[in-house]
Design an enzyme around this catalytic site. Structure first.
Site, PDB file in Angstrom:
ATOM      1  N   CYS A 216      -8.338  23.317   3.921  1.00 27.82           N
ATOM      2  CA  CYS A 216      -8.405  23.763   5.401  1.00 27.82           C
ATOM      3  C   CYS A 216      -9.455  24.787   5.334  1.00 27.82           C
ATOM      4  CB  CYS A 216      -6.979  24.302   5.708  1.00 27.82           C
ATOM      5  SG  CYS A 216      -6.666  24.865   7.254  1.00 27.82           S
TER       6      CYS A 216
ATOM      7  N   CYS B 274      -7.444  27.963   7.064  1.00 23.80           N
ATOM      8  CA  CYS B 274      -6.747  28.937   6.001  1.00 23.80           C
ATOM      9  C   CYS B 274      -7.507  29.310   4.685  1.00 23.80           C
ATOM     10  CB  CYS B 274      -5.378  28.319   5.966  1.00 23.80           C
ATOM     11  SG  CYS B 274      -4.475  27.862   7.417  1.00 23.80           S
TER      12      CYS B 274
ATOM     13  N   HIS C 147      -2.387  21.465   8.795  1.00 22.56           N
ATOM     14  CA  HIS C 147      -2.375  22.505   9.571  1.00 22.56           C
ATOM     15  C   HIS C 147      -1.851  22.642  10.801  1.00 22.56           C
ATOM     16  CE1 HIS C 147      -4.432  26.485  10.537  1.00 22.56           C
ATOM     17  NE2 HIS C 147      -4.660  26.073  11.738  1.00 22.56           N
ATOM     18  N   CYS C 148      -1.101  23.426  11.136  1.00 24.74           N
ATOM     19  CA  CYS C 148      -0.378  23.293  12.715  1.00 24.74           C
ATOM     20  C   CYS C 148      -1.209  24.219  13.422  1.00 24.74           C
ATOM     21  CB  CYS C 148       1.037  23.829  12.601  1.00 24.74           C
ATOM     22  SG  CYS C 148       2.118  23.620  14.206  1.00 24.74           S
TER      23      CYS C 148
ATOM     24  N   CYS D 190      -0.861  26.548   7.583  1.00 18.27           N
ATOM     25  CA  CYS D 190      -0.774  25.198   7.096  1.00 18.27           C
ATOM     26  C   CYS D 190       0.860  25.410   6.650  1.00 18.27           C
ATOM     27  CB  CYS D 190      -1.490  24.987   6.000  1.00 18.27           C
ATOM     28  SG  CYS D 190      -3.278  24.664   6.127  1.00 18.27           S
TER      29      CYS D 190
ATOM     30  N   CYS E  94       8.229  20.878  16.571  1.00 23.53           N
ATOM     31  CA  CYS E  94       9.061  20.958  17.211  1.00 23.53           C
ATOM     32  C   CYS E  94       9.129  21.885  18.554  1.00 23.53           C
ATOM     33  CB  CYS E  94      10.467  20.576  16.588  1.00 23.53           C
ATOM     34  SG  CYS E  94      11.737  20.283  17.671  1.00 23.53           S
TER      35      CYS E  94
END
Length: 203
Positions: free
Chosen positions: A130, A133, A143-144, A150, A158
């Protein structure tokens, strides 16, 4: 010439503020869930138990069981919302030299391929990493963009809990089961109240 950097800095600040506002708006589904929890408490305790069921013993028994399940339900939901993503272990972190090697698509940094339990790689055979990060991604790690981190064993983000579903989501698993048990109690209580209403109506 001096005005251009100032305008650029102002544009960056504006974009950052807009981004923060959008992040706050993404918690609207959580506010909706909390509002539903409050409304369900009012509907059950005040309306159903307080005004519909006349039997004191039945009302007290339902009240005790409901408050127990309601506390479990609310606690599991709040823990699902406020449990932060667990950080990636330090052995996966990259230093500046290793990041430069990976950016140039050079072979895996010395020692990482042997020391880390990695099974998945990118399409070219290099390790997954990533760039935001600066870490080598463990298996099933993604990775969000919402959480800006991550996540181990990432499934999805959600919106109803404002959190990621992943390795740290044990409370998110408990929330649906507690919700199901509370709904069963609500159905049983409603049946009792309907029977009582029909008996009074027959007389």
């Amino acid at each position: 010439m001096a005005r251009r950097p100032a305008k650029r800095n102002m544009l960056v600040r504006c974009c950052h503020q807009v981004g923060e506002i959008l992040r706050l708006l993404m918690y609207i589904p959580c506010v909706i869930v909390v509002a539903l929890l409050v409304w369900s408490y009012y509907g059950y305790v005040v309306v159903l138990l307080g005004r519909t069921i006349d039997n004191t013993f039945v009302r007290g028994a339902y009240g005790v069981v409901f408050h127990f399940l309601y506390i479990l339900l609310t606690w599991s939901y709040l823990r699902a919302v406020f449990t932060r993503v667990k950080p990636i272990p330090s052995e996966y972190h990259l230093n500046h030299t290793e990041v430069g090697q990976l950016e140039n698509e050079e072979p895996c940094p010395t020692g990482y391929a042997k020391q880390l339990p990695l099974r998945t790689h990118d399409g070219s055979g290099h390790v997954r990493w990533c760039s935001k990060c600066n870490i080598i991604k463990p298996d099933r790690c993604k990775h969000c963009s919402v959480c800006r981190a991550c996540v181990m064993k990432f499934d999805h983000h959600c919106p109803w809990v404002g959190n990621c579903v992943g390795h740290h989501s044990k409370f998110l698993v408990r929330f649906p089961s507690n919700h199901f048990n509370t709904r069963r109690l609500l159905l049983l209580s409603s049946t009792t109240a309907t029977r009582g209403f029909n008996l009074h109506g027959s007389h």
